[in-house]
Structures are given as C-alpha cells and as structure tokens.
Design an enzyme around this catalytic site. Structure first.
Site, PDB file in Angstrom:
ATOM      1  N   LYS A  22       0.886  -1.175   0.000  1.00  0.00           N
ATOM      2  CA  LYS A  22       0.000   0.000   0.000  1.00  0.00           C
ATOM      3  C   LYS A  22       0.924   1.225   0.000  1.00  0.00           C
ATOM      4  O   LYS A  22       1.517   1.569   1.005  1.00  0.00           O
ATOM      5  CB  LYS A  22      -0.843  -0.051   1.261  1.00  0.00           C
ATOM      6  CG  LYS A  22      -2.099   0.778   1.408  1.00  0.00           C
ATOM      7  CD  LYS A  22      -2.219   2.105   0.755  1.00  0.00           C
ATOM      8  CE  LYS A  22      -2.191   3.240   1.755  1.00  0.00           C
ATOM      9  NZ  LYS A  22      -1.906   4.524   1.115  1.00  0.00           N
ATOM     10  N   GLU A  53       9.049   2.101  11.232  1.00  0.00           N
ATOM     11  CA  GLU A  53      10.052   3.181  11.127  1.00  0.00           C
ATOM     12  C   GLU A  53       9.277   4.486  11.046  1.00  0.00           C
ATOM     13  O   GLU A  53       8.501   4.690  10.119  1.00  0.00           O
ATOM     14  CB  GLU A  53      10.938   2.998   9.893  1.00  0.00           C
ATOM     15  CG  GLU A  53      11.991   1.918  10.051  1.00  0.00           C
ATOM     16  CD  GLU A  53      12.937   2.159  11.209  1.00  0.00           C
ATOM     17  OE1 GLU A  53      13.094   3.317  11.635  1.00  0.00           O
ATOM     18  OE2 GLU A  53      13.505   1.180  11.714  1.00  0.00           O
ATOM     19  N   CYS A  59      13.276  11.596   6.781  1.00  0.00           N
ATOM     20  CA  CYS A  59      13.129  11.220   8.197  1.00  0.00           C
ATOM     21  C   CYS A  59      14.451  11.415   8.932  1.00  0.00           C
ATOM     22  O   CYS A  59      14.474  11.570  10.146  1.00  0.00           O
ATOM     23  CB  CYS A  59      12.653   9.788   8.310  1.00  0.00           C
ATOM     24  SG  CYS A  59      13.657   8.665   7.361  1.00  0.00           S
ATOM     25  N   GLU A 103       8.400  16.843  15.424  1.00  0.00           N
ATOM     26  CA  GLU A 103       8.842  16.722  14.040  1.00  0.00           C
ATOM     27  C   GLU A 103       8.027  17.677  13.165  1.00  0.00           C
ATOM     28  O   GLU A 103       6.800  17.692  13.243  1.00  0.00           O
ATOM     29  CB  GLU A 103       8.637  15.288  13.559  1.00  0.00           C
ATOM     30  CG  GLU A 103       9.168  15.073  12.156  1.00  0.00           C
ATOM     31  CD  GLU A 103       8.919  13.656  11.639  1.00  0.00           C
ATOM     32  OE1 GLU A 103       7.770  13.202  11.689  1.00  0.00           O
ATOM     33  OE2 GLU A 103       9.885  13.032  11.163  1.00  0.00           O
TER      34      GLU A 103
HETATM   35  P1  NAP Z   1       1.748   8.711   7.259  1.00  0.00           P
HETATM   36  O1  NAP Z   1       0.687   9.720   7.148  1.00  0.00           O
HETATM   37  O2  NAP Z   1       1.863   7.936   8.527  1.00  0.00           O
HETATM   38  O3  NAP Z   1       1.510   7.713   6.039  1.00  0.00           O
HETATM   39  C1  NAP Z   1       2.363   6.621   5.799  1.00  0.00           C
HETATM   40  C2  NAP Z   1       1.575   5.551   5.076  1.00  0.00           C
HETATM   41  O4  NAP Z   1       0.565   5.054   5.961  1.00  0.00           O
HETATM   42  C3  NAP Z   1       0.856   6.047   3.827  1.00  0.00           C
HETATM   43  O5  NAP Z   1       0.850   5.035   2.864  1.00  0.00           O
HETATM   44  C4  NAP Z   1      -0.552   6.279   4.349  1.00  0.00           C
HETATM   45  O6  NAP Z   1      -1.552   6.242   3.358  1.00  0.00           O
HETATM   46  C5  NAP Z   1      -0.684   5.103   5.269  1.00  0.00           C
HETATM   47  N1  NAP Z   1      -1.777   5.227   6.237  1.00  0.00           N
HETATM   48  C6  NAP Z   1      -2.437   6.329   6.647  1.00  0.00           C
HETATM   49  N2  NAP Z   1      -3.396   5.991   7.541  1.00  0.00           N
HETATM   50  C7  NAP Z   1      -3.314   4.648   7.692  1.00  0.00           C
HETATM   51  C8  NAP Z   1      -4.023   3.702   8.475  1.00  0.00           C
HETATM   52  N3  NAP Z   1      -5.005   4.054   9.296  1.00  0.00           N
HETATM   53  N4  NAP Z   1      -3.668   2.409   8.372  1.00  0.00           N
HETATM   54  C9  NAP Z   1      -2.678   2.012   7.558  1.00  0.00           C
HETATM   55  N5  NAP Z   1      -1.967   2.861   6.786  1.00  0.00           N
HETATM   56  C10 NAP Z   1      -2.291   4.157   6.866  1.00  0.00           C
HETATM   57  O7  NAP Z   1       3.189   9.308   6.976  1.00  0.00           O
HETATM   58  P2  NAP Z   1       3.637  10.243   5.757  1.00  0.00           P
HETATM   59  O8  NAP Z   1       3.099  11.598   5.989  1.00  0.00           O
HETATM   60  O9  NAP Z   1       3.337   9.545   4.467  1.00  0.00           O
HETATM   61  O10 NAP Z   1       5.229  10.239   5.905  1.00  0.00           O
HETATM   62  C11 NAP Z   1       5.903  11.145   6.718  1.00  0.00           C
HETATM   63  C12 NAP Z   1       6.321  10.468   8.002  1.00  0.00           C
HETATM   64  O11 NAP Z   1       7.081   9.307   7.694  1.00  0.00           O
HETATM   65  C13 NAP Z   1       7.230  11.327   8.846  1.00  0.00           C
HETATM   66  O12 NAP Z   1       6.850  11.209  10.196  1.00  0.00           O
HETATM   67  C14 NAP Z   1       8.604  10.710   8.639  1.00  0.00           C
HETATM   68  O13 NAP Z   1       9.519  10.903   9.687  1.00  0.00           O
HETATM   69  C15 NAP Z   1       8.254   9.280   8.485  1.00  0.00           C
HETATM   70  N6  NAP Z   1       9.317   8.550   7.818  1.00  0.00           N
HETATM   71  C16 NAP Z   1      10.103   7.730   8.574  1.00  0.00           C
HETATM   72  C17 NAP Z   1      11.137   7.031   7.981  1.00  0.00           C
HETATM   73  C18 NAP Z   1      12.004   6.107   8.789  1.00  0.00           C
HETATM   74  O14 NAP Z   1      12.688   5.294   8.202  1.00  0.00           O
HETATM   75  N7  NAP Z   1      11.991   6.197  10.107  1.00  0.00           N
HETATM   76  C19 NAP Z   1      11.378   7.171   6.616  1.00  0.00           C
HETATM   77  C20 NAP Z   1      10.566   8.026   5.878  1.00  0.00           C
HETATM   78  C21 NAP Z   1       9.532   8.704   6.489  1.00  0.00           C
HETATM   79  P3  NAP Z   1      -2.071   7.616   2.694  1.00  0.00           P
HETATM   80  O15 NAP Z   1      -0.911   8.186   1.989  1.00  0.00           O
HETATM   81  O16 NAP Z   1      -3.154   7.154   1.804  1.00  0.00           O
HETATM   82  O17 NAP Z   1      -2.554   8.478   3.818  1.00  0.00           O
END
Ligand code: NAP
Length: 478
Positions: free
Chosen positions: A170, A245, A279, A380
C-alpha cells in the site's frame, strides 16, 4: 490510468484519485485507481494462494527475477527519476540518486537469494548434525510513505520477496507512481501472479482491511508515529509480526573544533535538501557557544544561496512541500516558532510570485536561540525549518541531543577523535554520522532508529532478513 495490481492483473475498476505535481499543481502526473477494502482482501487472498509455489522456488531463482526487475528499472532510469520529481517534488538529481538506490537494493537482495545465510554449529552430542535454515514468514503487508516513494518500497519489497514471502503493498497516496513502476518492473520480469499485489488508495480506508486480512502474518510500516502506533496496537491483537520506522527530531552537534566550512555545508544540506522531508533530516543544530554566533551567521549566508523552485529545473536545490496539507503543517510550525523564538533569521514564509504560485514552496527557515522545551525543538516538522540551539560545551550538547523522545538519526561535526567515540557510544539514535550530513544512508548496513522512532528489527543490509524470515532448527542423528 494506473490500476491496482492484484493476482497478476492490472485492475482498473472503481473510482480514481489524482497524483498532482506539487511544484505545479496544474499538472496531473497520474490518475490512480482508488483501492477498496475488498481489493485489499482480494490482494491478501492472491498473496496467500501464491505463497506455496513462491516459497518453494530456490533462492537463486527468486533472485533471478529480482535481478531482471532491477535491469528493467535501470532501462527506465531517466523516465522513472523524472516522474519521481514530478510527483514528490524533490530535485531531479535527488530523484536520480533515489532510483539508483532502488536498483542497487534490488540487486543486493537478489544476491542474497544465493546466500540465504542460516546457521550451522557443532553439536555437543555424538553423531548429531544440527543447523538452522531460514523460511519465509508468509503474507506480508507493506505500507510506505511519500518522501522516498521508490527507495522505501524497494527496501521492503526486495528482502520480503527474496526470503520467499508474498506481499500486499500500500503506497502513499501523495506519491504512488514510483512504487507502481517497481511493481510494473517485477511484473515484466516474470514474477508469478499473486506474489506482489499493489493497492493504492487512502490509508485511512484501507488500513483496517489490511491489518485484518486473514492471511497476513507481518506488517512493515514507514510513516508517522501516529499511524505506526495505531498499526502496532491493531497488529498486537492478532500477534502479527510488525516493524515500524517513524518520525525523528534529529540533532547535529557542531563543536568549536569542527572543520567550520564543512560543518556549515553539512547542516545546510541535512536541514534543507529534499525540502527537509527526510526522516533523517537535521531539525536541531546544537552549536557550541564558542562558535555559535559565527556559525549561525555563516549558515544563514549559505542558506541564502539555496535556490528554491521546480526540481526539474537545473540549479534548483530545494523543491516544494509534497502537498498543501504538508505545507500548511510547516507554516503552522513556523508560526509557533515565531511566538516561541522570535522572528526567524531567514525564511519564514510561503514563496509567492515569480513562478511559485502554482506550487507549495516554503522558504528555508532558520530559528536561532531555540531552547529545549520549545515546540519547534520537540516535535517533528518535516519541512525546511531548522532550530539552532546553543550548548555550553560538548557535555551540554550531548545532553540536549539525547533529551528527546525520538532516536532516528544524529550527527556530530568535530575533529576531536575522543569526542567522536564519546558521541558514538553515548548517542541514543540508531543512525549516526560524523562529519557528514545526518541524512544520506546506504543500503548495505542496517537502517532504523531507537526510542519512539522505531520498533522491531532493523531494515536494509543483512539485518533486513531477520524481519522477513524465521529460523527452522533441525537436529539429525546419523
Ligand atoms: P503517514 O501519514 O503515517 O503515512 C504513511 C503511510 O501510511 C501512507 O501510505 C498512508 O496512506 C498510510 N496510512 C495512513 N493511515 C493509515 C491507516 N489508518 N492504516 C494504515 N496505513 C495508513 O506518513 P507520511 O506523511 O506519508 O510520511 C511522513 C512520516 O514518515 C514522517 O513522520 C517521517 O519521519 C516518516 N518517515 C520515517 C522514515 C524512517 O525510516 N523512520 C522514513 C521516511 C519517512 P495515505 O498516503 O493514503 O494516507
């Protein structure tokens, strides 16, 4: 139209959503089919049906398909890189770097198919042969964010597949095309039907279906803490294996003995490149008092030279925020920063006019004299916003760096070897860099954080195999 991929077929039924260029919102990069909970269920069913044959295939045979997919992606390198810039906003050189990394990740794990290291040790007993071999976990759900729309799907898919698992992927709704291209390459490489399934669409709508899909045995998630923690709670109810992560608030310590110009360059790079949407980006620069004023002045001057614009244009260093919601989050934190720390030394606003009006551009922003309890030092932001903090000395800098719930990446700029080692042993982050930007990792070593940033086994490098496989231990009397 980009369909979902279920049981080896491109599925184009149902409603759609648009993937727009954040540098030019008038441009539609792709129209994607919006997956439904039923699609997720079908995908998980297809993955379960494909599991026995795929896991029975030899490691080298699975590797051959991964090598071929890497070659296909390599042939489309220019196209896929440009698409990433158009869907996510990062500059074309950064997108090329990421696609190159995805190709390398596929080749690295394709090679693991021929190694698949298990364990063999001597028995204490006479004429007993004992060993442990690896077996796949089963059907694995992969949920990925938009900021590395190719590399993160690649570093989950490749080890999952080489270990013999089958997958439901996904991707993030803001940037699904880069992941779609990987799935397309796997399809063209001859991946048997059902081994990888791709369902795009709202995470909020599909998440529940994924975590409840009966065949699922494990979930690997990268994204926000909020969603990761929710997934963890749901997965625990079913005792699913889970790997998370998540967010960070990464420090770079700059000591008075640092190579000054290199430190300025590294902090500017880590804070602002990829629009601060890594990140591992630096969001707190913790600078030793003795050089604080000089360092901040030089950093502001360096930042002034950064060109913000459409990442497809040569000479641009910083692209837009990925979408309007992310830009608004960044602007909200800038407002909070103004109240807490006073006016920023540079930046602090959305860019308008001069080709900026059609995109989500925010000027790189530096707040100075930020203190530990301020929101902009704790939460963040995930944008081009840097909080600079003053530390009395090395000890004070170490304390500030660790005094945070997150533990993803961390960096120090110093020429003092003893302090390097002090830092390496005492830093509470999972990923450390010395005299380099805090962001910019390679795939050959484990990747992941500590504390609230991460949960479960590490990703990438040999460590990735731990999450995606189990051991079967065998004793033979002969
Ligand atoms: P996000 O909003 O948590 O979304 C991540 C993924 O989860 C997307 O595919 C999203 O789908 C999906 N998602 C949303 N709601 C969900 C639910 N209820 N159940 C299952 N999946 C769901 O994060 P983001 O805004 O895309 O990414 C930014 C964040 O990622 C930041 O906090 C960053 O630090 C973190 N990040 C961490 C790392 C690491 O390795 N630690 C690397 C990269 C990014 P949708 O897009 O359809 O909402």
């Amino acid at each position: 139209m980009f369909g979902n991929y279920i049981n080896g077929e491109w599925v184009e039924r149902g409603s759609t959503f648009e993937n727009r260029n954040p540098a030019n919102t008038g441009e539609v990069v792709g129209v994607f089919v919006k997956g439904t909970p039923q699609d997720v269920e079908d995908a998980a069913g297809a993955a379960a049906a494909a599991l026995p044959a795929w896991s029975a295939l030899s490691g080298p045979a699975r590797g051959a398909i991964l090598f071929k997919a890497a070659d296909i992606l390599d042939q489309r390198f220019e196209q896929v890189s440009a698409e990433m810039t158009r869907e996510e906003g990062k500059t074309l050189p950064e997108a090329k770097g990421e696609v190159r990394r995805s190709i390398n990740i596929f080749r690295y794990f394709a090679g693991e198919g021929s190694r698949m290291p298990g364990m063999i040790v001597p028995s204490e007993r006479d004429r007993v042969h004992m060993f442990a071999l690896r077996k796949p976990v089963g059907v694995v759900g992969l949920v990925t964010p938009w900021n590395f729309p190719s590399a993160i799907p690649a570093w989950k898919l490749a080890p999952a597949l080489i270990c013999g698992n089958t997958v439901v992927l996904k991707p993030a709704s803001a940037a699904p095309l880069s992941a779609w291209r990987i799935v397309e390459a796997l399809h063209e490489a001859g991946l048997p039907k059902g081994v990888v399934n791709f369902v795009a669409g709202s995470g909020g709508e599909l998440g529940q279906a994924l975590i409840q899909a009966k065949p699922l045995k494990a979930v690997s998630f990268t994204g926000s803490c909020q969603i990761g923690n929710w997934l963890h709670a749901e997965a625990s109810k079913r005792r699913l294996r889970i790997q998370l992560e998540m967010g960070g608030k990464n420090p770079t310590i700059v000591l008075a003995d640092a190579d000054f110009n290199l430190a300025v360059e590294n902090v500017a790079n880590a804070a602002f490149f990829s629009t601060g949407q890594k990140c591992t980006a630096t969001s707190r620069a913790i600078v030793e008092d003795a050089i604080y004023d000089r360092f901040v002045a030089a950093l502001v001057e360096r930042t002034r030279k950064l060109k913000v614009g459409d990442g497809m244009q040569p000479g641009v260093h910083i692209g837009p925020c990925v979408d309007e919601a992310q830009m608004n989050t960044v602007l909200r934190y800038i407002d909070i920063g103004r109240k807490e720390a006073g006016a920023p030394l540079i930046g602090g606003q959305r860019l308008t006019g001069d080709g900026y009006d059609q995109g989500y551009f925010v000027a790189p922003t530096i707040f100075s004299e930020v203190t530990e309890q301020m929101t902009i030092a704790q939460e963040e932001i995930f944008g081009p916003v840097l909080a600079v903090m003053r530390a009395k000395d090395f000890e004070d800098a170490m304390r500030i760096a660790n005094n945070i719930p997150f533990g993803l990446s961390s960096s120090i700029q110093t020429t003092n070897l003893s302090r390097v080692f002090e830092y390496v042993y005492r830093s509470e982050a999972g990923l450390l860099t010395i005299n380099l930007p805090s962001a910019g990792v390679e795939y050959q070593l484990p990747f992941g954080g500590t504390k609230d940033s991460s949960f479960g086994p590490k990703e990438q490098g040999p460590a990735a195999m731990e999450f995606y496989s189990d051991y079967k231990t065998v004793y033979i009397k002969y």
